[in-house]
Design a protein around this motif. Structure first.
Motif, PDB file in Angstrom:
ATOM      1  N   ALA A  39      57.202  46.925  32.448  1.00  0.00           N
ATOM      2  CA  ALA A  39      56.257  47.651  33.294  1.00  0.00           C
ATOM      3  C   ALA A  39      56.132  46.899  34.614  1.00  0.00           C
ATOM      4  CB  ALA A  39      54.902  47.766  32.616  1.00  0.00           C
ATOM      5  N   PHE A  40      56.333  47.594  35.726  1.00  0.00           N
ATOM      6  CA  PHE A  40      56.299  46.933  37.033  1.00  0.00           C
ATOM      7  C   PHE A  40      55.074  47.353  37.821  1.00  0.00           C
ATOM      8  CE2 PHE A  40      57.361  46.825  41.603  1.00  0.00           C
ATOM      9  CZ  PHE A  40      57.509  45.454  41.732  1.00  0.00           C
ATOM     10  N   HIS A  41      54.453  46.366  38.484  1.00  0.00           N
ATOM     11  CA  HIS A  41      53.271  46.611  39.325  1.00  0.00           C
ATOM     12  C   HIS A  41      53.519  45.970  40.693  1.00  0.00           C
ATOM     13  CE1 HIS A  41      50.764  47.867  35.843  1.00  0.00           C
ATOM     14  NE2 HIS A  41      51.549  47.015  35.193  1.00  0.00           N
ATOM     15  N   GLN A  42      53.449  46.770  41.737  1.00  0.00           N
ATOM     16  CA  GLN A  42      53.589  46.233  43.090  1.00  0.00           C
ATOM     17  C   GLN A  42      52.216  45.791  43.579  1.00  0.00           C
ATOM     18  OE1 GLN A  42      55.817  48.628  45.866  1.00  0.00           O
ATOM     19  NE2 GLN A  42      55.284  47.330  47.619  1.00  0.00           N
ATOM     20  N   LEU A  43      51.985  44.490  43.495  1.00  0.00           N
ATOM     21  CA  LEU A  43      50.706  43.900  43.861  1.00  0.00           C
ATOM     22  C   LEU A  43      50.942  42.611  44.647  1.00  0.00           C
ATOM     23  CD1 LEU A  43      48.612  44.107  40.542  1.00  0.00           C
ATOM     24  CD2 LEU A  43      48.359  45.537  42.565  1.00  0.00           C
ATOM     25  N   ASP A  44      49.987  42.288  45.500  1.00  0.00           N
ATOM     26  CA  ASP A  44      50.019  41.022  46.227  1.00  0.00           C
ATOM     27  C   ASP A  44      49.193  39.999  45.459  1.00  0.00           C
ATOM     28  OD1 ASP A  44      49.494  38.898  48.163  1.00  0.00           O
ATOM     29  OD2 ASP A  44      50.289  40.294  49.652  1.00  0.00           O
ATOM     30  N   LEU A  45      49.766  38.850  45.202  1.00  0.00           N
ATOM     31  CA  LEU A  45      49.052  37.821  44.449  1.00  0.00           C
ATOM     32  C   LEU A  45      47.738  37.409  45.102  1.00  0.00           C
ATOM     33  CD1 LEU A  45      51.995  35.467  43.401  1.00  0.00           C
ATOM     34  CD2 LEU A  45      50.430  36.640  41.833  1.00  0.00           C
ATOM     35  N   SER A  46      47.675  37.478  46.422  1.00  0.00           N
ATOM     36  CA  SER A  46      46.447  37.060  47.099  1.00  0.00           C
ATOM     37  C   SER A  46      45.323  38.083  46.964  1.00  0.00           C
ATOM     38  CB  SER A  46      46.725  36.784  48.580  1.00  0.00           C
ATOM     39  OG  SER A  46      47.120  37.969  49.253  1.00  0.00           O
ATOM     40  N   ASP A  47      45.634  39.288  46.473  1.00  0.00           N
ATOM     41  CA  ASP A  47      44.607  40.292  46.175  1.00  0.00           C
ATOM     42  C   ASP A  47      44.058  39.975  44.787  1.00  0.00           C
ATOM     43  OD1 ASP A  47      43.029  42.488  45.667  1.00  0.00           O
ATOM     44  OD2 ASP A  47      44.556  43.971  46.213  1.00  0.00           O
ATOM     45  N   HIS A  48      43.141  39.036  44.743  1.00  0.00           N
ATOM     46  CA  HIS A  48      42.737  38.488  43.447  1.00  0.00           C
ATOM     47  C   HIS A  48      42.052  39.532  42.570  1.00  0.00           C
ATOM     48  CE1 HIS A  48      39.165  37.770  46.013  1.00  0.00           C
ATOM     49  NE2 HIS A  48      38.475  37.964  44.918  1.00  0.00           N
ATOM     50  N   GLU A  49      41.328  40.461  43.152  1.00  0.00           N
ATOM     51  CA  GLU A  49      40.671  41.472  42.328  1.00  0.00           C
ATOM     52  C   GLU A  49      41.696  42.350  41.618  1.00  0.00           C
ATOM     53  OE1 GLU A  49      37.710  41.610  41.441  1.00  0.00           O
ATOM     54  OE2 GLU A  49      36.686  40.301  42.870  1.00  0.00           O
ATOM     55  N   ALA A  50      42.765  42.721  42.329  1.00  0.00           N
ATOM     56  CA  ALA A  50      43.811  43.547  41.711  1.00  0.00           C
ATOM     57  C   ALA A  50      44.550  42.778  40.624  1.00  0.00           C
ATOM     58  CB  ALA A  50      44.786  44.037  42.780  1.00  0.00           C
ATOM     59  N   VAL A  51      44.817  41.499  40.879  1.00  0.00           N
ATOM     60  CA  VAL A  51      45.518  40.675  39.887  1.00  0.00           C
ATOM     61  C   VAL A  51      44.654  40.495  38.639  1.00  0.00           C
ATOM     62  CG1 VAL A  51      46.482  38.388  39.422  1.00  0.00           C
ATOM     63  CG2 VAL A  51      46.920  39.498  41.626  1.00  0.00           C
ATOM     64  N   LEU A  52      43.387  40.203  38.843  1.00  0.00           N
ATOM     65  CA  LEU A  52      42.477  40.037  37.698  1.00  0.00           C
ATOM     66  C   LEU A  52      42.357  41.334  36.904  1.00  0.00           C
ATOM     67  CD1 LEU A  52      39.644  37.925  39.379  1.00  0.00           C
ATOM     68  CD2 LEU A  52      41.390  37.116  37.793  1.00  0.00           C
ATOM     69  N   ALA A  53      42.302  42.466  37.602  1.00  0.00           N
ATOM     70  CA  ALA A  53      42.209  43.753  36.911  1.00  0.00           C
ATOM     71  C   ALA A  53      43.452  44.016  36.071  1.00  0.00           C
ATOM     72  CB  ALA A  53      42.005  44.875  37.929  1.00  0.00           C
ATOM     73  N   LEU A  54      44.625  43.692  36.619  1.00  0.00           N
ATOM     74  CA  LEU A  54      45.865  43.875  35.863  1.00  0.00           C
ATOM     75  C   LEU A  54      45.869  43.006  34.608  1.00  0.00           C
ATOM     76  CD1 LEU A  54      48.800  44.823  35.446  1.00  0.00           C
ATOM     77  CD2 LEU A  54      49.515  42.972  36.981  1.00  0.00           C
ATOM     78  N   MET A  55      45.463  41.755  34.747  1.00  0.00           N
ATOM     79  CA  MET A  55      45.490  40.847  33.598  1.00  0.00           C
ATOM     80  C   MET A  55      44.462  41.249  32.544  1.00  0.00           C
ATOM     81  SD  MET A  55      46.209  37.273  35.692  1.00  0.00           S
ATOM     82  CE  MET A  55      46.580  36.237  34.273  1.00  0.00           C
ATOM     83  N   ARG A  56      43.345  41.841  32.973  1.00  0.00           N
ATOM     84  CA  ARG A  56      42.354  42.348  31.999  1.00  0.00           C
ATOM     85  C   ARG A  56      42.872  43.592  31.285  1.00  0.00           C
ATOM     86  NH1 ARG A  56      38.552  41.429  36.210  1.00  0.00           N
ATOM     87  NH2 ARG A  56      38.666  43.652  36.724  1.00  0.00           N
TER      88      ARG A  56
END
Length: 326
Positions: A60-77
């Motif tokens: 599964a691929f997600h195009q996200l910027d690592l510095s967008d911490h809210e998006a990264v945290l949401a993905l990991m949750r």
């Protein structure tokens, strides 16, 4: 079996690691922002080559910027079976850090913190995180093999400084929150699907197009060139052997056989059937004259040693190049 988050999944090393994880039956969650630092078409081609052979639902691929911490945290949750992380995403390259310094702090400091926070907030569900560091942390040295216990408080570039910061942050998070973290200091990785900003790629492209190659420090450079398949085996070996909770380890992962840059040029001349036109240049700011990995700790703890010599690795790269570019 859980799943593995691989950051930098469309990058050179990240794509190879994803492919290896998929080949052994893992479910992989890929994250990448497809930054235009170099042509994103190459990154998309890596993804296409990887997913074309993966079982349905395995990647599964997600195009996200690592510095967008809210998006990264949401993905990991949102991934309840996520139990390991291979954090390979970063802004790479010593020279570009002179031109775009804030890109390095965003990806390599804020982005690294995003992953650490995501792991911390998983409350033990994520049992091990392996992350990419770099041989550049050792600074400008010519005094023999680099060992993990050597000082790393004198980086020669902002890129190296951001990676030192990542190691320091990891140490703090492991100690504070009981995380299991392993850092790998990569030494000049090369091979098929590589990065267009690396010397072997630049030389191949220039030689085949009749342009001169630029040899910084007049070619008086020594690098511990490490073939990507050896790197991948080391990443997986580390990932499979987490330290105890609250443990943070750092390892060199290199070929442990430094080669003069001019030897690389000579091998490429032979493989390509082209004599290089050489343009001798002064040392670039931030570059270091030599890298040399002591990998005895990787061998001791994981039974890992590199097996690919430079000629073999470059032969495979040139074969890939001809197939990819025609």
């Amino acid at each position: 079996m859980g799943s593995v988050l691989v950051t930098g999944a469309a990058g050179f090393i990240g794509a190879h690691v994803c492919r290896a994880l998929l080949a052994r039956g893992e479910r992989v969650i890929g994250l990448d922002n497809l930054t235009p630092y170099y042509d994103p078409a190459l990154k998309r081609a890596r993804l296409a080559a990887m997913t074309g052979t993966a079982p349905s639902g395995a990647f599964a691929f997600h195009q996200l910027d690592l510095s967008d911490h809210e998006a990264v945290l949401a993905l990991m949750r949102a991934e309840p079976d996520l139990d390991r992380v291979a954090h390979l995403g970063a802004q790479a390259g010593v020279r570009w850090s002179l031109e775009a310094p804030f890109a390095y702090t965003a990806a390599n400091v804020t982005g690294h913190l995003s992953i650490l926070e995501g792991v911390r907030r998983s409350e033990g569900r994520i049992r091990h995180t392996v992350y990419a560091s770099t041989s550049s942390v050792y600074g400008s040295r010519t005094d023999g093999a680099f060992r993990e216990e050597d000082r790393v408080d004198r980086p020669a570039s902002l890129y190296a400084a951001t990676k030192v910061a990542g190691e320091a942050m990891s140490h703090a998070y492991a100690s504070l929150y009981g995380l299991s973290l392993t850092g790998l200091r990569f030494f000049t990785v090369y091979g098929p699907w590589g990065r267009p900003d690396m010397a072997y790629w630049l030389f191949t492209d220039a030689m085949l197009k009749g342009r001169p190659i630029r040899l910084f420090n007049e070619g008086r450079m020594v690098r511990d060139f490490t073939y990507v398949d050896d790197i991948v085996l080391g990443v997986l070996a580390a990932l499979d052997h987490p330290p105890e909770a609250g443990g943070h380890r750092v390892y060199n992962i290199g070929n442990s056989r430094p080669e003069p840059l001019l030897d690389l040029v000579a091998i490429l001349e032979e493989l390509l059937g082209v004599e290089a036109r050489r343009e001798l240049m002064p040392m670039q700011p931030g570059d270091v004259p030599a890298t040399f990995a002591d990998v005895s700790a990787m061998e001791r703890d994981f039974g890992w040693r590199p097996t690919t010599d430079l000629r073999t690795g470059l032969t495979r790269f040139v074969t890939w190049w001809r197939g990819y570019f025609g």
